[in-house]
Design a protein around this motif. Structure first.
Motif, PDB file in Angstrom:
ATOM      1  N   LYS A 789       0.830  -1.186   0.000  1.00 38.35           N
ATOM      2  CA  LYS A 789       0.000   0.000   0.000  1.00 38.35           C
ATOM      3  C   LYS A 789       0.874   1.250   0.000  1.00 38.35           C
ATOM      4  N   HIS A 790       0.484   2.247  -0.818  1.00 35.08           N
ATOM      5  CA  HIS A 790       1.296   3.452  -0.987  1.00 35.08           C
ATOM      6  C   HIS A 790       1.494   4.169   0.356  1.00 35.08           C
ATOM      7  N   GLY A 791       2.748   4.542   0.620  1.00 35.67           N
ATOM      8  CA  GLY A 791       3.060   5.272   1.836  1.00 35.67           C
ATOM      9  C   GLY A 791       3.301   4.395   3.039  1.00 35.67           C
ATOM     10  N   THR A 792       3.256   3.059   2.872  1.00 38.67           N
ATOM     11  CA  THR A 792       3.493   2.140   3.980  1.00 38.67           C
ATOM     12  C   THR A 792       4.567   1.139   3.573  1.00 38.67           C
ATOM     13  N   GLU A 793       5.144   0.499   4.584  1.00 34.98           N
ATOM     14  CA  GLU A 793       6.138  -0.540   4.332  1.00 34.98           C
ATOM     15  C   GLU A 793       5.653  -1.910   4.793  1.00 34.98           C
ATOM     16  N   CYS A 794       4.612  -1.935   5.592  1.00 36.56           N
ATOM     17  CA  CYS A 794       4.187  -3.185   6.218  1.00 36.56           C
ATOM     18  C   CYS A 794       2.765  -3.598   5.860  1.00 36.56           C
ATOM     19  N   THR A 795       2.069  -2.833   5.030  1.00 39.05           N
ATOM     20  CA  THR A 795       0.687  -3.166   4.665  1.00 39.05           C
ATOM     21  C   THR A 795       0.682  -3.762   3.261  1.00 39.05           C
ATOM     22  N   LEU A 796       0.350  -5.050   3.182  1.00 39.55           N
ATOM     23  CA  LEU A 796       0.319  -5.760   1.907  1.00 39.55           C
ATOM     24  C   LEU A 796      -1.132  -5.934   1.469  1.00 39.55           C
ATOM     25  N   CYS A 797      -1.413  -5.549   0.237  1.00 35.50           N
ATOM     26  CA  CYS A 797      -2.762  -5.681  -0.316  1.00 35.50           C
ATOM     27  C   CYS A 797      -2.750  -6.718  -1.440  1.00 35.50           C
ATOM     28  N   GLN A 798      -3.895  -7.368  -1.628  1.00 39.87           N
ATOM     29  CA  GLN A 798      -4.017  -8.397  -2.660  1.00 39.87           C
ATOM     30  C   GLN A 798      -5.387  -8.281  -3.308  1.00 39.87           C
ATOM     31  N   CYS A 799      -5.422  -8.513  -4.614  1.00 38.33           N
ATOM     32  CA  CYS A 799      -6.685  -8.513  -5.348  1.00 38.33           C
ATOM     33  C   CYS A 799      -7.192  -9.947  -5.432  1.00 38.33           C
ATOM     34  N   LYS A 800      -8.351 -10.188  -4.827  1.00 36.08           N
ATOM     35  CA  LYS A 800      -8.954 -11.524  -4.834  1.00 36.08           C
ATOM     36  C   LYS A 800     -10.285 -11.450  -5.563  1.00 36.08           C
ATOM     37  N   ASN A 801     -10.249 -11.739  -6.858  1.00 36.41           N
ATOM     38  CA  ASN A 801     -11.461 -11.763  -7.679  1.00 36.41           C
ATOM     39  C   ASN A 801     -12.296 -10.489  -7.525  1.00 36.41           C
ATOM     40  N   GLY A 802     -11.620  -9.335  -7.688  1.00 39.28           N
ATOM     41  CA  GLY A 802     -12.325  -8.066  -7.634  1.00 39.28           C
ATOM     42  C   GLY A 802     -12.441  -7.464  -6.251  1.00 39.28           C
ATOM     43  N   HIS A 803     -11.964  -8.157  -5.209  1.00 38.93           N
ATOM     44  CA  HIS A 803     -12.022  -7.652  -3.841  1.00 38.93           C
ATOM     45  C   HIS A 803     -10.613  -7.304  -3.390  1.00 38.93           C
ATOM     46  N   ILE A 804     -10.427  -6.115  -2.790  1.00 37.47           N
ATOM     47  CA  ILE A 804      -9.122  -5.711  -2.262  1.00 37.47           C
ATOM     48  C   ILE A 804      -9.061  -6.106  -0.791  1.00 37.47           C
ATOM     49  N   CYS A 805      -8.034  -6.895  -0.442  1.00 33.26           N
ATOM     50  CA  CYS A 805      -7.835  -7.351   0.929  1.00 33.26           C
ATOM     51  C   CYS A 805      -6.454  -6.900   1.381  1.00 33.26           C
ATOM     52  N   CYS A 806      -6.393  -6.097   2.452  1.00 32.64           N
ATOM     53  CA  CYS A 806      -5.124  -5.582   2.963  1.00 32.64           C
ATOM     54  C   CYS A 806      -4.917  -6.083   4.392  1.00 32.64           C
ATOM     55  N   SER A 807      -3.660  -6.361   4.717  1.00 33.70           N
ATOM     56  CA  SER A 807      -3.310  -6.808   6.059  1.00 33.70           C
ATOM     57  C   SER A 807      -1.941  -6.265   6.402  1.00 33.70           C
ATOM     58  N   VAL A 808      -1.711  -6.053   7.706  1.00 33.38           N
ATOM     59  CA  VAL A 808      -0.434  -5.541   8.197  1.00 33.38           C
ATOM     60  C   VAL A 808       0.387  -6.700   8.723  1.00 33.38           C
ATOM     61  N   ASP A 809       1.666  -6.773   8.297  1.00 42.69           N
ATOM     62  CA  ASP A 809       2.577  -7.805   8.771  1.00 42.69           C
ATOM     63  C   ASP A 809       3.147  -7.344  10.111  1.00 42.69           C
ATOM     64  N   PRO A 810       2.781  -7.995  11.241  1.00 44.75           N
ATOM     65  CA  PRO A 810       3.268  -7.529  12.552  1.00 44.75           C
ATOM     66  C   PRO A 810       4.768  -7.671  12.698  1.00 44.75           C
ATOM     67  N   MET A 811       5.395  -8.604  11.980  1.00 47.85           N
ATOM     68  CA  MET A 811       6.838  -8.791  12.068  1.00 47.85           C
ATOM     69  C   MET A 811       7.584  -7.657  11.380  1.00 47.85           C
ATOM     70  N   CYS A 812       6.876  -6.878  10.556  1.00 47.57           N
ATOM     71  CA  CYS A 812       7.509  -5.780   9.809  1.00 47.57           C
ATOM     72  C   CYS A 812       7.536  -4.492  10.620  1.00 47.57           C
ATOM     73  N   LEU A 813       6.589  -4.359  11.558  1.00 50.77           N
ATOM     74  CA  LEU A 813       6.461  -3.101  12.296  1.00 50.77           C
ATOM     75  C   LEU A 813       7.672  -2.881  13.200  1.00 50.77           C
TER      76      LEU A 813
END
Length: 813
Positions: A789-813
């Motif tokens: 995600k723009h402006g972040t280093e630990c938030t990974l987003c994925q496109c799942k059949n038209g749905h955007i799902c984002c999650s934060v990697d706690p090991m990255c924080l």
């Protein structure tokens, strides 16, 4: 050089570098070269190999421990650690129906690389560690356990795996990328998984791991062709064209990136300071009243100005000047015994009412021309006040501050009877004698606060605050008392834990029958809950669908319990945890899968040529079978044709490829069935009837080392179905019912995927490339793609059949 000459040279150079010139020793793990399981290892002996005078090892017996010494194993595994391209190669001859492990690299329950051959299931299995510490198993249907010599190699290149047997490419698949994050104390076993399971029986030689994807070429030198075939040529041309296209696209992207980088070279980013609407750059200094300030890394740092002592010459005196903190020497005038400085005014009032106004200029008092009549006052004469610096009187209470004052920040202007004065606000002290400039008093550092026990003093502009220590609650502004989080239920203990109040906090302890750290408590069951069951309360397991029992150890036979009604053309087959309706003999599925068997349709054995009718009989198709009938007027023998051999009517025989099946010829039809096991019969074939084997040597030990199974018993363990057969254990992945949906999730503790409606919870997605997502910048993302995600280093987003799902990697924080 033409394209053909280039491709020929390229192919020859590549192949010769692998096979002709040998393998770089740093890329080769030759197990039997660095490790020789000699006489010290029970159950292993050196024998003649596949080639004349070649060395091989015979693995036999049911009690052995062929583990590579730790120092040697670490030296070998160092070459494999962190790699995603490698080839496992071995030459072997495995005993009939043996199920055993050829090579195993594992740490505790984590199998990083394991190659297994199952003679019972006629499978080659590859186990490896994938991303997220998930053990992945790839199954290749193939029979190696036939007591014949075979050359076996498994080549892995990132997500691509290829199986070669006897220099023939048998299978080619796309799998999860292996992760070879091998710890230091990892074990390397040959011919077994551990000291009790997966015992390989037969002969092995040339066990190698080549850290390259095409290592099979070293095993099959005949594949080293100098010139490519037409097929190879067209394939190479296609690859070259694809590479050229990729190169063109990459070059375009690099050019764009270089342009952006050149633009960034002209930029210089620095942290600035903003004070009273003014922005100051890094290291820029300025004066703020009676303080010298500097901007340092975005933070304002100020120091109080110390005024030096002044020695003014004759005719001048120290005095404050507007905009400056310290006094300067100013020209002086003497007037009626008073010392005045430049700009000071004085009025002389005569009893007659005449008023003269004088101003100090150049050491001399000069008369100021009267500007006119004084304004009329709206107050009685008794309330009128004479002022020293003007001729006109003012009413008592006149607002001198509104006429202009020198009071700065943190200083208040006070109206006096005949003028104005400055006074520092509460919590501030003067920086000069006229109180025009003031600074904050740090009550905490100077001990001028009233904070009491269990508090911490924090300075604020003009005042201070008393902050309660952790675990305490406020009584008033200056004191705090201990907070009983347990009574107020403001604790983080689990609902199945006990809360104990302590000084400044609390502690949690799980209740009897539960285990954990107190903030998280899980029910403790007597032993493990098997088959995906979960412990929901002390000694109580909640079983997944299809299992029952105190520890979920018993599979529910849905077929025998009458829970399932299969179509008349299908029969119910029970499986661990579930079931399915399988088409009966004489029927096959029409491709439209139906759970209850309605998709089963009759096979026309006569048209398909699957009947066994002899030449003198005629085949007639029946629903679910066929009949061999003698034409009218003929005298038929009733003989049968089986495996291109004539079997006479009434003849009984045992199948050549399955000694446990008995067939008979009955009026032109071959009828086969499994041998009936009569354990009371002393001559029963124990191979076909393992459940009748009473010998202790035919029993198997469960993986946990606590349970014993008889020959023929089956059980499930860690999402695998296992079987004991004459002392040997064979396990294969558990079959799961099909999940015909877009989003699936494997719940914790279970083995099979369930359908879910929320795509963001799904572990697996049936990606549809026609469905896309649009991110926060309007960029179109294809289904299955991931991005940060723009402006972040630990938030990974994925496109799942038209749905955007984002999650934060706690090991990255």
């Amino acid at each position: 050089m033409g394209l053909l000459q280039f491709l020929v040279a390229f192919g020859a150079l590549f192949v010769s570098s692998v096979a002709g010139l040998g393998v770089d020793p740093s890329l080769l793990i030759n197990v039997f070269k660095d490790f020789s399981p000699g006489a010290d290892f029970k159950g292993v002996s050196q024998v003649q190999g596949f080639h004349d005078e070649s060395r091989a090892y015979l693995f036999q017996g049911s009690s052995r421990s062929v583990r590579v010494p730790e120092e040697t194993a670490q030296r070998m595994l160092q070459k494999l650690r962190g790699k995603s391209e490698f080839t496992v190669a071995v030459t072997l001859k495995q005993e009939l129906l043996n199920s055993g492990v050829i090579l195993s690299i594992h740490h505790a329950e984590q199998r990083f690389l394991e190659l297994e051959s199952s003679g019972q299931k006629s499978e080659v299995r590859l186990h490896f560690q994938a991303k997220g510490q998930q053990t992945h198993t790839e199954i290749f249907p193939y029979t190696l356990a036939d007591n014949q010599w075979h050359k076996l190699s498994v080549a892995i290149s990132a997500s691509h795996v290829t199986l070669y047997v006897d220099c023939n490419r048998i299978y080619e698949r796309v799998v999860s990328v292996p992760v070879m994050d091998i710890p230091e104390d990892t074990s390397l076993w040959i011919g077994q998984r551990n000291s009790a399971h997966g015992l390989f029986k037969g002969v092995m030689q040339d066990v190698q791991i080549l850290v390259m994807p095409q290592g099979y070429i070293t095993q099959c030198p005949d594949l080293n062709r100098t010139c490519p075939t037409c097929n190879d040529f067209h394939g190479l041309v296609q690859k070259i064209m694809e590479l050229q296209d990729i190169l063109a696209k990459t070059s375009s992207k690099l050019s764009l990136a270089e342009e952006r980088m050149n633009g960034l070279d002209n930029c210089y980013c620095e942290r600035t300071c903003s004070v009273k609407g003014v922005t100051y750059r890094e290291d820029q200094a300025w004066t703020d009243g009676c303080k010298n300030c500097t901007c340092s890394n975005g933070t304002v740092q100020c120091e109080t100005i110390v005024c030096p002592p002044l020695e003014c010459p004759d005719g001048s005196v120290p005095a404050y000047v507007a905009g400056e903190c310290c006094k300067n020497c100013q020209p002086m005038c003497l007037f009626t015994g008073q010392e005045l400085v430049e700009g000071d005014r004085r009025a002389v009032h005569h009893p007659s009412g005449l008023c003269l106004l004088y101003e100090c200029k150049g050491h001399t008092m000069h008369k100021v021309q009267n500007s006119g009549d004084c304004p009329e006052l709206n107050c009685p004469e008794a309330e009128q006040v004479t002022v020293t610096d003007r001729c006109c009187k003012v009413c008592r209470g006149h607002d001198f501050c509104a006429e202009g004052n020198t009071c700065m920040e943190h200083s208040d202007c006070l109206n006096l009877e005949a003028g104005a004065s400055c006074s520092c606000k509460e919590g501030f002290r003067p920086l000069r004698s006229d109180n025009a400039y003031c600074e904050d008093i740090d009550e905490c550092a100077e001990g001028k606060h009233y904070c009491r026990e269990n508090t911490m003093c924090v300075n604020t502009p003009g005042s201070f605050m008393c902050i309660c220590h952790t675990g305490y609650i406020r009584i008033d502004d200056y004191s705090c008392t201990e907070h009983d989080e347990c009574v107020s239920e403001q604790h983080n203990c689990d609902e199945n834990a006990l809360c104990f109040n302590t000084v400044g906090g609390h502690s949690c302890s799980c209740k009897p029958g539960y285990t954990g750290n107190g903030t998280i408590c899980r029910a403790l069951c007597d032993g493990l809950c098997l088959n995906g069951g979960s412990c929901v309360s002390p000694n109580t397991c909640m079983c997944t669908q299809g299992f029952t029992g105190k520890r979920c150890e018993t599979d529910i036979d849905e077929c025998s319990e009458g829970f399932v009604e299969c179509d008349s053309r299908a029969t119910c087959v029970n499986l661990p945890g579930w079931y399915h309706c399988e088409c009966r003999d004489g029927y096959h599925d029409n491709g439209m899968f139906s759970a209850n068997g309605e998709s089963c349709e009759d096979i026309d054995e006569c048209k398909a040529g699957r009947s066994t009718c002899a030449n003198d009989t005629v085949c007639f198709n029946l629903d679910g079978g066929y009949d061999c009938r003698c034409p009218h007027g003929h005298n038929c023998t009733g003989d049968c044709i089986h495996d291109n051999k004539v079997k006479h009517n009434g003849q009984i025989w045992v199948l050549d490829n399955d000694r446990c099946s008995v067939c008979s010829c009955q009026m032109g039809q071959v009828m086969c069935r499994r041998m009936v096991c009569d354990c009371e019969n002393p001559t029963v074939d124990l191979f076909c009837c393992p459940e009748c084997d009473p010998r202790l040597s035919s029993q198997c030990l469960h993986q946990n080392g606590l349970l014993t199974y008889a020959s023929g018993d089956t059980w499930t363990e860690n999402c695998q179905q296992c079987q004991c057969l004459q002392g040997e254990v064979d396990c294969w992945p558990l079959s799961c019912p099909p999940a015909d949906c877009d989003f699936t999730l494997v719940p914790e503790g279970e083995c099979c995927a369930h359908c879910v409606s929320d795509p963001c919870q799904a572990h697996s997605v049936r990606n549809d490339i026609t469905k896309t997502c649009e991110d926060e910048h309007g960029i179109t993302r294809f289904s299955g793609s991931s991005w940060l995600k723009h402006g972040t280093e630990c938030t990974l987003c994925q496109c799942k059949n038209g749905h955007i799902c984002c999650s934060v990697d706690p090991m990255c924080l």
